[in-house]
Design a protein around this motif. Sequence first.
Motif, PDB file in Angstrom:
ATOM      1  N   LEU A 139      43.237  41.714  50.393  1.00  0.00           N
ATOM      2  CA  LEU A 139      42.199  40.785  50.836  1.00  0.00           C
ATOM      3  C   LEU A 139      40.820  41.264  50.406  1.00  0.00           C
ATOM      4  CD1 LEU A 139      43.352  39.837  54.447  1.00  0.00           C
ATOM      5  CD2 LEU A 139      42.874  38.217  52.600  1.00  0.00           C
ATOM      6  N   ALA A 140      40.585  42.565  50.517  1.00  0.00           N
ATOM      7  CA  ALA A 140      39.294  43.116  50.097  1.00  0.00           C
ATOM      8  C   ALA A 140      39.079  42.923  48.598  1.00  0.00           C
ATOM      9  CB  ALA A 140      39.205  44.598  50.464  1.00  0.00           C
ATOM     10  N   LEU A 141      40.124  43.154  47.817  1.00  0.00           N
ATOM     11  CA  LEU A 141      40.030  42.998  46.364  1.00  0.00           C
ATOM     12  C   LEU A 141      39.781  41.535  45.977  1.00  0.00           C
ATOM     13  CD1 LEU A 141      42.971  45.351  45.359  1.00  0.00           C
ATOM     14  CD2 LEU A 141      40.579  45.724  44.787  1.00  0.00           C
ATOM     15  N   GLY A 142      40.555  40.614  46.563  1.00  0.00           N
ATOM     16  CA  GLY A 142      40.393  39.205  46.227  1.00  0.00           C
ATOM     17  C   GLY A 142      39.037  38.662  46.647  1.00  0.00           C
ATOM     18  N   THR A 143      38.586  39.004  47.857  1.00  0.00           N
ATOM     19  CA  THR A 143      37.294  38.540  48.341  1.00  0.00           C
ATOM     20  C   THR A 143      36.164  39.107  47.500  1.00  0.00           C
ATOM     21  OG1 THR A 143      38.201  38.435  50.587  1.00  0.00           O
ATOM     22  CG2 THR A 143      35.812  38.382  50.375  1.00  0.00           C
ATOM     23  N   SER A 144      36.282  40.384  47.137  1.00  0.00           N
ATOM     24  CA  SER A 144      35.269  41.008  46.286  1.00  0.00           C
ATOM     25  C   SER A 144      35.170  40.307  44.939  1.00  0.00           C
ATOM     26  CB  SER A 144      35.609  42.487  46.078  1.00  0.00           C
ATOM     27  OG  SER A 144      34.747  43.068  45.110  1.00  0.00           O
TER      28      SER A 144
END
Length: 269
Positions: free
Chosen positions: A53-58
Amino acid sequence: MIPIDVVLAYLATGAVAGFFAGLLGVGGGVVVVPVLTIIFGAQGFPAREVLHLALGTSMATILFTSLSSLRAHHAHGAVLWPVMRRLTPGILLGTLFGAQLAARISSQALSIFFVAFMIMVAVQMIANLRPQPTRSLPGRGGLGLAGGVIGTVASLAAMGGGALTVPYLIWCNVRPHQAIGTSAAVGLPIALGGTLGYLWNGWGHPELPAGSLGFLYLPALGIILVASVLAAPLGARLAHRLPVKVLKRVFAGLLLILSAKMLWSLYGT
């Protein structure tokens, strides 16, 4: 309802990420990913999906930050558009491949890769290595291959690619300000391909929290965007007024601190 302290954390993350994206052309993911990993963990999101989730949102935030930073650098005449166009085909293929690969890697392996990559970027910034004076940019094929490598790594680490693009262009004796400006332009196709990849690979995942669209967490995305898009032009303007050597070293120290904190958040007891 998102707690006010979480909202403030998202705003601060976006401001810092946007500022450094404009200043150094690094995309902002090096700030957004470790901080979101910590915040998402504190919000009680499923541990196995926190990093994805952190990677996709970033990656989605970089799509907008890059556009804002690109406009500011273009106004200073610092974007090498022919170089950007030759890098783009390889970058688009690389980002889509990297996002597919990231969805099939465990959070533990992905976090180790991300932290190792951030440490490599920090060391490179601190060392401030100089290229041989005879080296120059390769032809279309060489730039396409370089774009593929940059896109794959950037997608895996959810960065705009500046951490690779800027040193690569400087290594080819492109002037630092032009390398930063061109990197801002390169960040746009990287973010587009990467965002689509994370959206597709997380679509319909049963363990994602409410407010998610694939591996994009929309509440965090919206709040971070407000701050990052406003801060990116400030960093871009400062990049054309000040030497960046000292700032690169400060940023390298920030990367090392965030790397340690991210590891502690994921594996600490």
